[in-house]
Design a protein around this motif. Structure first.
Motif, PDB file in Angstrom:
ATOM      1  N   GLY A   1       0.853  -1.162  -0.062  1.00 22.89           N
ATOM      2  CA  GLY A   1      -0.069  -0.161  -0.076  1.00 22.89           C
ATOM      3  C   GLY A   1       0.876   1.278   0.252  1.00 22.89           C
ATOM      4  N   ALA A   2       2.239   1.104  -0.042  1.00 20.69           N
ATOM      5  CA  ALA A   2       2.947   2.375   0.071  1.00 20.69           C
ATOM      6  C   ALA A   2       3.756   2.714  -1.217  1.00 20.69           C
ATOM      7  CB  ALA A   2       4.032   2.114   1.059  1.00 20.69           C
ATOM      8  N   GLY A   3       3.319   2.081  -2.318  1.00 19.01           N
ATOM      9  CA  GLY A   3       3.729   2.814  -3.592  1.00 19.01           C
ATOM     10  C   GLY A   3       4.961   1.827  -3.992  1.00 19.01           C
ATOM     11  N   GLY A   4       5.412   2.395  -5.209  1.00 20.31           N
ATOM     12  CA  GLY A   4       6.561   1.353  -5.993  1.00 20.31           C
ATOM     13  C   GLY A   4       7.679   2.476  -6.251  1.00 20.31           C
ATOM     14  N   SER A   5       8.771   1.943  -6.424  1.00 13.52           N
ATOM     15  CA  SER A   5      10.063   2.630  -6.879  1.00 13.52           C
ATOM     16  C   SER A   5      11.108   1.922  -7.720  1.00 13.52           C
ATOM     17  CB  SER A   5      10.768   3.069  -5.497  1.00 13.52           C
ATOM     18  OG  SER A   5      10.019   3.907  -4.656  1.00 13.52           O
ATOM     19  N   ALA A   6      11.597   2.495  -8.489  1.00 11.66           N
ATOM     20  CA  ALA A   6      12.976   1.956  -9.211  1.00 11.66           C
ATOM     21  C   ALA A   6      14.044   2.809  -8.704  1.00 11.66           C
ATOM     22  CB  ALA A   6      12.521   2.192 -10.822  1.00 11.66           C
ATOM     23  N   VAL A   7      15.135   2.122  -8.126  1.00  9.73           N
ATOM     24  CA  VAL A   7      16.233   2.435  -7.392  1.00  9.73           C
ATOM     25  C   VAL A   7      17.291   1.833  -7.875  1.00  9.73           C
ATOM     26  CG1 VAL A   7      14.526   3.227  -5.415  1.00  9.73           C
ATOM     27  CG2 VAL A   7      15.977   0.740  -5.395  1.00  9.73           C
ATOM     28  N   ARG A   8      18.646   2.538  -7.400  1.00  9.57           N
ATOM     29  CA  ARG A   8      19.883   2.147  -7.956  1.00  9.57           C
ATOM     30  C   ARG A   8      19.823   1.723  -9.551  1.00  9.57           C
ATOM     31  NH1 ARG A   8      21.834  -3.480  -6.278  1.00  9.57           N
ATOM     32  NH2 ARG A   8      21.688  -3.975  -8.406  1.00  9.57           N
ATOM     33  N   VAL A   9      19.604   2.823  -9.883  1.00 13.19           N
ATOM     34  CA  VAL A   9      19.294   2.719 -11.717  1.00 13.19           C
ATOM     35  C   VAL A   9      20.570   2.835 -12.291  1.00 13.19           C
ATOM     36  CG1 VAL A   9      18.033   3.622 -13.478  1.00 13.19           C
ATOM     37  CG2 VAL A   9      16.941   3.645 -11.165  1.00 13.19           C
ATOM     38  N   ARG A  10      21.216   1.752 -12.972  1.00  9.17           N
ATOM     39  CA  ARG A  10      22.273   1.667 -13.881  1.00  9.17           C
ATOM     40  C   ARG A  10      21.878   0.923 -15.432  1.00  9.17           C
ATOM     41  NH1 ARG A  10      22.698   3.800  -9.300  1.00  9.17           N
ATOM     42  NH2 ARG A  10      24.399   3.378  -7.950  1.00  9.17           N
ATOM     43  N   LEU A  11      21.385   2.085 -16.098  1.00  9.05           N
ATOM     44  CA  LEU A  11      21.013   1.222 -17.449  1.00  9.05           C
ATOM     45  C   LEU A  11      21.793   1.592 -18.457  1.00  9.05           C
ATOM     46  CD1 LEU A  11      17.155   2.684 -17.679  1.00  9.05           C
ATOM     47  CD2 LEU A  11      17.876   0.861 -16.338  1.00  9.05           C
ATOM     48  N   GLU A  12      22.335   0.649 -19.084  1.00 10.60           N
ATOM     49  CA  GLU A  12      23.196   0.623 -19.956  1.00 10.60           C
ATOM     50  C   GLU A  12      22.925   0.768 -21.429  1.00 10.60           C
ATOM     51  OE1 GLU A  12      26.221   1.283 -19.101  1.00 10.60           O
ATOM     52  OE2 GLU A  12      26.143   0.897 -16.815  1.00 10.60           O
ATOM     53  N   ALA A  13      22.744  -0.640 -22.123  1.00  6.85           N
ATOM     54  CA  ALA A  13      22.537  -0.626 -23.574  1.00  6.85           C
ATOM     55  C   ALA A  13      20.970  -0.574 -23.469  1.00  6.85           C
ATOM     56  CB  ALA A  13      23.046  -1.996 -24.221  1.00  6.85           C
ATOM     57  N   ASP A  14      20.367  -0.107 -24.651  1.00  7.32           N
ATOM     58  CA  ASP A  14      19.001  -0.006 -25.310  1.00  7.32           C
ATOM     59  C   ASP A  14      18.040   0.637 -23.948  1.00  7.32           C
ATOM     60  OD1 ASP A  14      16.574  -0.097 -26.356  1.00  7.32           O
ATOM     61  OD2 ASP A  14      16.740  -2.206 -26.979  1.00  7.32           O
ATOM     62  N   VAL A  15      18.503   1.894 -23.602  1.00 10.66           N
ATOM     63  CA  VAL A  15      17.958   2.586 -22.508  1.00 10.66           C
ATOM     64  C   VAL A  15      16.271   2.583 -22.581  1.00 10.66           C
ATOM     65  CG1 VAL A  15      17.729   4.835 -21.426  1.00 10.66           C
ATOM     66  CG2 VAL A  15      20.062   3.735 -22.020  1.00 10.66           C
ATOM     67  N   GLY A  16      15.908   3.062 -23.833  1.00 14.94           N
ATOM     68  CA  GLY A  16      14.460   3.079 -24.217  1.00 14.94           C
ATOM     69  C   GLY A  16      13.763   1.686 -23.828  1.00 14.94           C
ATOM     70  N   ARG A  17      14.383   0.563 -24.405  1.00 14.87           N
ATOM     71  CA  ARG A  17      13.524  -0.561 -23.839  1.00 14.87           C
ATOM     72  C   ARG A  17      13.971  -0.922 -22.348  1.00 14.87           C
ATOM     73  NH1 ARG A  17      15.326  -6.509 -26.647  1.00 14.87           N
ATOM     74  NH2 ARG A  17      13.858  -7.720 -25.665  1.00 14.87           N
ATOM     75  N   SER A  18      14.905  -0.551 -21.704  1.00 10.39           N
ATOM     76  CA  SER A  18      14.875  -0.881 -20.035  1.00 10.39           C
ATOM     77  C   SER A  18      13.697   0.084 -19.568  1.00 10.39           C
ATOM     78  CB  SER A  18      16.219  -0.349 -19.860  1.00 10.39           C
ATOM     79  OG  SER A  18      17.240  -1.326 -20.360  1.00 10.39           O
ATOM     80  N   ILE A  19      13.515   1.160 -19.877  1.00  8.39           N
ATOM     81  CA  ILE A  19      12.661   1.845 -19.408  1.00  8.39           C
ATOM     82  C   ILE A  19      11.053   1.353 -19.457  1.00  8.39           C
ATOM     83  CG2 ILE A  19      11.466   4.193 -19.463  1.00  8.39           C
ATOM     84  CD1 ILE A  19      14.160   5.640 -20.196  1.00  8.39           C
ATOM     85  N   GLU A  20      10.970   0.909 -20.728  1.00  8.86           N
ATOM     86  CA  GLU A  20       9.610   0.384 -21.005  1.00  8.86           C
ATOM     87  C   GLU A  20       9.575  -0.917 -20.046  1.00  8.86           C
ATOM     88  OE1 GLU A  20       5.912  -0.115 -21.649  1.00  8.86           O
ATOM     89  OE2 GLU A  20       7.074   1.617 -22.049  1.00  8.86           O
ATOM     90  N   THR A  21      10.684  -1.575 -19.947  1.00  2.16           N
ATOM     91  CA  THR A  21      10.648  -2.933 -19.005  1.00  2.16           C
ATOM     92  C   THR A  21      10.277  -2.601 -17.578  1.00  2.16           C
ATOM     93  OG1 THR A  21      12.137  -4.037 -20.689  1.00  2.16           O
ATOM     94  CG2 THR A  21      11.929  -4.854 -18.249  1.00  2.16           C
ATOM     95  N   VAL A  22      10.764  -1.419 -17.325  1.00  3.51           N
ATOM     96  CA  VAL A  22      10.455  -1.118 -15.754  1.00  3.51           C
ATOM     97  C   VAL A  22       9.019  -0.752 -15.648  1.00  3.51           C
ATOM     98  CG1 VAL A  22      10.873   0.437 -14.210  1.00  3.51           C
ATOM     99  CG2 VAL A  22      12.878  -0.573 -15.144  1.00  3.51           C
TER     100      VAL A  22
END
Length: 256
Positions: A38-59
């Motif tokens: 009930g307290a929400g969601g987060s993406a943390v310790r973000v170290r995206l490398e290749a194909d950043v756009g695809r990684s964002i959509e995966t998250v």
């Protein structure tokens, strides 16, 4: 295995919290994804490398599959790519309040006249929720209030039975006026998150007393340091009692 410094924990501290049973956490090399019930969601310790756009959509897909309409990205000095915040804003994400990663490595001053103790009862837990602004049910129907209290009982049971964090209350003249959390981390260092003082009690030392109590807990555990991500309101107080600034942590709210 390479050790993680307390400074690194401060920048991405949610990635290192010992999780509660109700949380879902997925540790990936490029990002840590957390759904806190009930307290929400987060993406943390973000170290995206290749194909950043695809990684964002995966998250985004990960949160969408958990019925989240939105979640937060938390971006620090070591986030990659360096322009990730700009990319996310271009795709519709918006900035929330900036936090400041901070660390305390020396004993803070004691505070006289204020009692601080860890919460040990459901009644104290309810009072802490009221102080933190999370337990207000005034605008709910009778059925809604009953459901809210039932959910609160479940959260207290998890707090009691799975002690990965402790919550403290500060008392002035026998009245609870402030509350704050201490989270255990996988790296040993104690993390402060979520604290508040009633408006009428501000300026009397309750917040500082809560910090001192959690410092004492860290010392007792053999890890004399505290880390946090401070809001604009708490940062001056923390600096005054000895916290060192490490750098900003940006929060961006994104749609799943």
């Amino acid at each position: 295995m390479k050790s993680v410094t307390p400074e690194a924990v401060a920048e991405d501290f949610e990635a290192y919290f010992l999780p509660r049973p109700s949380w879902v956490r997925e540790m990936r090399p490029e990002v840590v994804l957390i759904d806190r019930s009930g307290a929400g969601g987060s993406a943390v310790r973000v170290r995206l490398e290749a194909d950043v756009g695809r990684s964002i959509e995966t998250v985004r897909t990960w949160f969408r599959m958990r019925d989240r309409q939105e979640f937060s990205w938390k971006l620090g000095a070591h986030t990659t790519p360096a322009d990730l915040g700009s990319r996310l804003r271009d795709q519709g994400a918006f900035e929330a309040d900036e936090l400041m990663a901070m660390i305390l490595e020396r004993e803070p001053p004691p505070v006289e006249g204020i009692e601080v103790r860890a919460i040990e009862s459901y009644e104290e837990y309810v009072r802490s929720q009221e102080i933190l602004g999370l337990g207000s049910t005034g605008n709910l129907s009778a059925q809604g209030r009953a459901a809210a209290h039932e959910a609160l009982r479940g959260r207290y049971a998890e707090y009691r039975d799975h002690p990965v964090s402790r919550r403290y209350l500060a008392f002035i003249d026998g009245e609870a006026v402030a509350a704050g959390n201490a989270f255990r981390t996988s790296e040993g260092v104690l993390a402060l998150a979520g604290g508040a003082t009633l408006p009428e009690a501000r300026g009397r030392g309750a917040y500082r007393a809560l910090v001192r109590a959690r410092w004492d807990e860290a010392v007792a555990a053999g890890t004399p340091a505290l880390v946090t991500q401070a809001t604009a309101m708490s940062r001056p107080i923390l600096e005054h009692i000895g916290f060192r600034i490490l750098g900003p942590v940006r929060q961006l709210i994104d749609r799943a």
